[in-house]
Design an enzyme around this catalytic site. Sequence first.
Site, PDB file in Angstrom:
ATOM      1  N   GLU A  96       0.757  -1.195   0.090  1.00 34.24           N
ATOM      2  CA  GLU A  96      -0.070  -0.020  -0.002  1.00 34.24           C
ATOM      3  C   GLU A  96       0.841   1.286   0.107  1.00 34.24           C
ATOM      4  O   GLU A  96       0.602   2.201  -0.695  1.00 34.24           O
ATOM      5  CB  GLU A  96      -0.840   0.122   1.277  1.00 34.24           C
ATOM      6  CG  GLU A  96      -1.764   1.248   1.217  1.00 34.24           C
ATOM      7  CD  GLU A  96      -2.914   1.077   2.302  1.00 34.24           C
ATOM      8  OE1 GLU A  96      -2.989   2.037   3.255  1.00 34.24           O
ATOM      9  OE2 GLU A  96      -3.228  -0.216   2.796  1.00 34.24           O
ATOM     10  N   ASP A  97       1.949   1.367   0.748  1.00 34.14           N
ATOM     11  CA  ASP A  97       2.727   2.487   1.060  1.00 34.14           C
ATOM     12  C   ASP A  97       4.112   2.742   0.713  1.00 34.14           C
ATOM     13  O   ASP A  97       4.651   3.515   0.816  1.00 34.14           O
ATOM     14  CB  ASP A  97       2.691   2.752   2.516  1.00 34.14           C
ATOM     15  CG  ASP A  97       1.301   3.175   3.006  1.00 34.14           C
ATOM     16  OD1 ASP A  97       0.417   3.577   2.323  1.00 34.14           O
ATOM     17  OD2 ASP A  97       1.057   2.725   4.143  1.00 34.14           O
TER      18      ASP A  97
END
Length: 198
Positions: free
Chosen positions: A67-68
């Site tokens: 996700e990051d």
Amino acid sequence: MIQTPELNQIFNAVIFAAKKHQGQVRKDKSRSPYVTHPVLVAQTLLEIGGVTESNILVAALLHDTIEDTSTTREQVRTNFGEDVLSLVLEVTDDKSLEKMERKRLQVLHAPHLSSRAKLIKLADKLTNCQDILFSPPRDWPLKRRQEYIQWGADVVSQMRSTNPELEAAFDQVLADAQEQLGFAVQPFTTINQRPWAP
């Protein structure tokens, strides 16, 4: 008890996450290295939730990598296996969506997560809400902190009866928030009552 090969896999996940999150910092007052968050989530699962399944702990350590960071699904699969990848993907938001839509979808998707993914999500919400309560970002006004904890409570409300210890710890955060932030969390009935409704 966690066996030596499983422990080695957990250490590998810590190192992998540290490298992938290198240079990222949390929004807390001390701007701590981001990797402290997934490590705390895994520690919370073990120490509070009593979770000893290594793949769950590994997935917790990696839960924000796709996700990051620039981490790919294939990298997680190659290094940690299909089962870990599946767990990570269950708790990964689609960052191409607007922030409020991601918040809304977390509430809607929470009851449909696998029981193992719910454990990770519970520990994640617990540690995040503890941060917002006890070490919030310097520029967050009271209302934003209240809304964040309300959102966390909405997500957790959709995963009750997953792990009594994690849920009790989260409920203590809600009690502390009521005392320190001066608001009572509202029971979740419908997404349309919330700011993250469409």
